[in-house]
Design a protein around this motif. Sequence first.
Motif, PDB file in Angstrom:
ATOM      1  N   THR A   2       0.842  -1.189   0.000  1.00  0.00           N
ATOM      2  CA  THR A   2       0.000   0.000   0.000  1.00  0.00           C
ATOM      3  C   THR A   2       0.882   1.247   0.000  1.00  0.00           C
ATOM      4  N   GLN A  48     -12.863   0.736   8.014  1.00  0.00           N
ATOM      5  CA  GLN A  48     -11.554   0.448   8.583  1.00  0.00           C
ATOM      6  C   GLN A  48     -11.528  -0.915   9.259  1.00  0.00           C
ATOM      7  N   TYR A  68     -10.166  -9.392   6.063  1.00  0.00           N
ATOM      8  CA  TYR A  68      -9.919  -8.278   5.151  1.00  0.00           C
ATOM      9  C   TYR A  68     -10.305  -6.918   5.728  1.00  0.00           C
ATOM     10  N   MET A  70      -8.692  -3.052   6.805  1.00  0.00           N
ATOM     11  CA  MET A  70      -7.538  -2.163   6.695  1.00  0.00           C
ATOM     12  C   MET A  70      -6.912  -1.928   8.059  1.00  0.00           C
ATOM     13  N   ASP A  71      -7.739  -1.865   9.084  1.00  0.00           N
ATOM     14  CA  ASP A  71      -7.278  -1.638  10.456  1.00  0.00           C
ATOM     15  C   ASP A  71      -7.487  -2.941  11.226  1.00  0.00           C
ATOM     16  N   SER A  92      -5.827  -8.746   8.579  1.00  0.00           N
ATOM     17  CA  SER A  92      -6.104  -7.362   8.973  1.00  0.00           C
ATOM     18  C   SER A  92      -4.816  -6.553   8.890  1.00  0.00           C
ATOM     19  N   GLY A  93      -4.969  -5.276   8.636  1.00  0.00           N
ATOM     20  CA  GLY A  93      -3.809  -4.409   8.478  1.00  0.00           C
ATOM     21  C   GLY A  93      -3.080  -4.122   9.772  1.00  0.00           C
ATOM     22  N   THR A  94      -3.817  -4.020  10.871  1.00  0.00           N
ATOM     23  CA  THR A  94      -3.166  -3.773  12.165  1.00  0.00           C
ATOM     24  C   THR A  94      -3.436  -4.953  13.090  1.00  0.00           C
ATOM     25  N   GLY A 115      -1.313  -7.577  10.680  1.00  0.00           N
ATOM     26  CA  GLY A 115      -0.190  -6.668  10.541  1.00  0.00           C
ATOM     27  C   GLY A 115       0.556  -6.372  11.825  1.00  0.00           C
ATOM     28  N   VAL A 147       3.386  -6.571   9.399  1.00  0.00           N
ATOM     29  CA  VAL A 147       3.697  -5.216   8.933  1.00  0.00           C
ATOM     30  C   VAL A 147       4.619  -4.527   9.925  1.00  0.00           C
TER      31      VAL A 147
END
Length: 175
Positions: A2, A48, A68, A70-71, A92-94, A115, A147
């Motif tokens: 991203t 989010q 799925y 973002m947060d 998840s992104g976070t 993440g 991440v």
Amino acid sequence: MTNALSLLDDPSEYFISAAGDTLYFIPPVGADLRSPPQGQGVFLSRHQHAHEMNDVSNVELRGLHIAYAMDSAVLMHNVTNVQLSNCTIVASGTDGVVLDGSNSSITSSRVSDVGCTAIRMTGGDIPSLTTGDLRVHNNSIHRFARVSRTKGFGVMWSGCGGSVTSNEIFDAPCI
């Protein structure tokens, strides 16, 4: 990947322009964007969190597949008597699950491919020794901190009166 259009080169990577009006996306290998099978395909959301609960009581989430975000995949803030059991929380992104409240639990679930921290729980009050009675029990927690490689924990807790028991935590990052 991203936030880097120039690095967009593998399936499932995407970039959203700074103005937020253009999405550049490389579909997953084998994805048919014209007619995906029912319940499969490519998903896009402006939310989010995949699931969010604020100020709720007496709720049970059982047997769900939550993915799925973002947060955080599941964000539970100021909850009481909330049970999350036999769920699969992935991608998840976070954080996978954020649990803030009292008398609540995450049991017999799988949390992976997140993440940062897989499960983050906060409850109770340390100065007054008021218990939060939060429980993380019998979960499979793996492939987290993908991440943010530092300070990404399998389970992170704060407060008073929480318990983390009988969890399988593996495939953590080597820092």
